[in-house]
Design a protein around this motif. Structure first.
Motif, PDB file in Angstrom:
ATOM      1  N   ASP A  82       0.815  -1.212   0.000  1.00  0.00           N
ATOM      2  CA  ASP A  82       0.000   0.000   0.000  1.00  0.00           C
ATOM      3  C   ASP A  82       0.852   1.267   0.000  1.00  0.00           C
ATOM      4  O   ASP A  82       0.440   2.300  -0.534  1.00  0.00           O
ATOM      5  N   ALA A  83       2.040   1.197   0.593  1.00  0.00           N
ATOM      6  CA  ALA A  83       2.912   2.368   0.678  1.00  0.00           C
ATOM      7  C   ALA A  83       3.690   2.612  -0.614  1.00  0.00           C
ATOM      8  O   ALA A  83       4.264   3.690  -0.800  1.00  0.00           O
ATOM      9  N   MET A  84       3.697   1.653  -1.541  1.00  0.00           N
ATOM     10  CA  MET A  84       4.464   1.793  -2.782  1.00  0.00           C
ATOM     11  C   MET A  84       3.807   2.789  -3.733  1.00  0.00           C
ATOM     12  O   MET A  84       2.586   2.907  -3.786  1.00  0.00           O
ATOM     13  N   THR A  85       4.651   3.490  -4.483  1.00  0.00           N
ATOM     14  CA  THR A  85       4.164   4.357  -5.556  1.00  0.00           C
ATOM     15  C   THR A  85       4.393   3.630  -6.879  1.00  0.00           C
ATOM     16  O   THR A  85       5.095   2.606  -6.927  1.00  0.00           O
ATOM     17  N   ASP A  86       3.838   4.150  -7.952  1.00  0.00           N
ATOM     18  CA  ASP A  86       4.045   3.540  -9.266  1.00  0.00           C
ATOM     19  C   ASP A  86       5.529   3.465  -9.624  1.00  0.00           C
ATOM     20  O   ASP A  86       5.974   2.508 -10.252  1.00  0.00           O
ATOM     21  N   GLU A  87       6.282   4.466  -9.208  1.00  0.00           N
ATOM     22  CA  GLU A  87       7.717   4.500  -9.520  1.00  0.00           C
ATOM     23  C   GLU A  87       8.494   3.405  -8.781  1.00  0.00           C
ATOM     24  O   GLU A  87       9.581   3.014  -9.199  1.00  0.00           O
ATOM     25  N   ASP A  88       7.941   2.904  -7.676  1.00  0.00           N
ATOM     26  CA  ASP A  88       8.607   1.861  -6.891  1.00  0.00           C
ATOM     27  C   ASP A  88       8.454   0.464  -7.510  1.00  0.00           C
ATOM     28  O   ASP A  88       9.158  -0.456  -7.121  1.00  0.00           O
ATOM     29  N   ILE A  89       7.561   0.328  -8.447  1.00  0.00           N
ATOM     30  CA  ILE A  89       7.274  -0.994  -9.015  1.00  0.00           C
ATOM     31  C   ILE A  89       8.286  -1.314 -10.103  1.00  0.00           C
ATOM     32  O   ILE A  89       8.517  -0.524 -11.015  1.00  0.00           O
ATOM     33  N   ASP A  90       8.881  -2.492 -10.008  1.00  0.00           N
ATOM     34  CA  ASP A  90       9.881  -2.949 -10.977  1.00  0.00           C
ATOM     35  C   ASP A  90       9.180  -3.745 -12.078  1.00  0.00           C
ATOM     36  O   ASP A  90       8.682  -4.833 -11.847  1.00  0.00           O
ATOM     37  N   PHE A  91       9.128  -3.179 -13.282  1.00  0.00           N
ATOM     38  CA  PHE A  91       8.490  -3.837 -14.416  1.00  0.00           C
ATOM     39  C   PHE A  91       9.518  -4.496 -15.346  1.00  0.00           C
ATOM     40  O   PHE A  91       9.182  -4.897 -16.455  1.00  0.00           O
ATOM     41  N   SER A  92      10.761  -4.621 -14.904  1.00  0.00           N
ATOM     42  CA  SER A  92      11.818  -5.104 -15.790  1.00  0.00           C
ATOM     43  C   SER A  92      11.586  -6.530 -16.283  1.00  0.00           C
ATOM     44  O   SER A  92      12.076  -6.905 -17.344  1.00  0.00           O
ATOM     45  N   ASP A  93      10.821  -7.335 -15.537  1.00  0.00           N
ATOM     46  CA  ASP A  93      10.580  -8.711 -15.985  1.00  0.00           C
ATOM     47  C   ASP A  93       9.233  -8.867 -16.682  1.00  0.00           C
ATOM     48  O   ASP A  93       8.820  -9.969 -17.004  1.00  0.00           O
ATOM     49  N   CYS A  94       8.554  -7.750 -16.958  1.00  0.00           N
ATOM     50  CA  CYS A  94       7.262  -7.774 -17.655  1.00  0.00           C
ATOM     51  C   CYS A  94       7.470  -7.281 -19.082  1.00  0.00           C
ATOM     52  O   CYS A  94       7.949  -6.167 -19.282  1.00  0.00           O
ATOM     53  N   PRO A  95       7.085  -8.081 -20.068  1.00  0.00           N
ATOM     54  CA  PRO A  95       7.263  -7.616 -21.441  1.00  0.00           C
ATOM     55  C   PRO A  95       6.295  -6.474 -21.755  1.00  0.00           C
ATOM     56  O   PRO A  95       5.200  -6.404 -21.208  1.00  0.00           O
ATOM     57  N   GLU A  96       6.727  -5.597 -22.636  1.00  0.00           N
ATOM     58  CA  GLU A  96       5.855  -4.518 -23.074  1.00  0.00           C
ATOM     59  C   GLU A  96       4.748  -5.102 -23.943  1.00  0.00           C
ATOM     60  O   GLU A  96       4.976  -6.002 -24.749  1.00  0.00           O
ATOM     61  N   ILE A  97       3.537  -4.629 -23.769  1.00  0.00           N
ATOM     62  CA  ILE A  97       2.412  -5.125 -24.563  1.00  0.00           C
ATOM     63  C   ILE A  97       2.468  -4.473 -25.934  1.00  0.00           C
ATOM     64  O   ILE A  97       2.523  -3.249 -26.057  1.00  0.00           O
ATOM     65  N   THR A  98       2.448  -5.298 -26.972  1.00  0.00           N
ATOM     66  CA  THR A  98       2.569  -4.816 -28.341  1.00  0.00           C
ATOM     67  C   THR A  98       1.219  -4.893 -29.056  1.00  0.00           C
ATOM     68  O   THR A  98       0.319  -5.614 -28.616  1.00  0.00           O
ATOM     69  N   PRO A  99       1.072  -4.190 -30.160  1.00  0.00           N
ATOM     70  CA  PRO A  99      -0.167  -4.300 -30.939  1.00  0.00           C
ATOM     71  C   PRO A  99      -0.437  -5.737 -31.407  1.00  0.00           C
ATOM     72  O   PRO A  99      -1.590  -6.160 -31.498  1.00  0.00           O
TER      73      PRO A  99
END
Length: 91
Positions: free
Chosen positions: A18-35
């Motif tokens: 709950d204390a995390m902000t969006d900037e604190d989330i590590d998305f490095s292991d999530c692929p970018e969603i493509t068209p």
């Protein structure tokens, strides 16, 4: 048969989450969603009541069946989903 080893108590530190902000989330292991990913997606509108499946023999063009089979496991479910969407659109 053994009882499943589950617990109703969450082991997640929800205060930290709950204390995390969006900037604190590590998305490095999530692929970018493509068209392309969206183009291959299936839209499901709500959960339908479970209905009994029946086995039928249906004649379809061989290239149509080949196309569905090439999409991988679950091609019969995909055909059923498309037929259901067509049915609902024409009710």
């Amino acid at each position: 048969m053994k009882e499943p080893n589950t617990s109703n108590k969450s082991q997640t530190d929800w205060q930290r989450v709950d204390a995390m902000t969006d900037e604190d989330i590590d998305f490095s292991d999530c692929p970018e969603i493509t068209p392309e990913m969206f183009a291959n997606s299936v839209v499901r509108r709500g959960l339908k009541p479970v209905t009994k499946k029946v086995q039928v023999t249906l004649r379809v063009d061989s290239d149509v069946l080949d196309w569905f089979k090439a999409r991988g496991h679950g091609y019969q479910t995909q055909i059923n989903t498309l037929l259901r969407a067509y049915m609902e659109a024409h009710e």
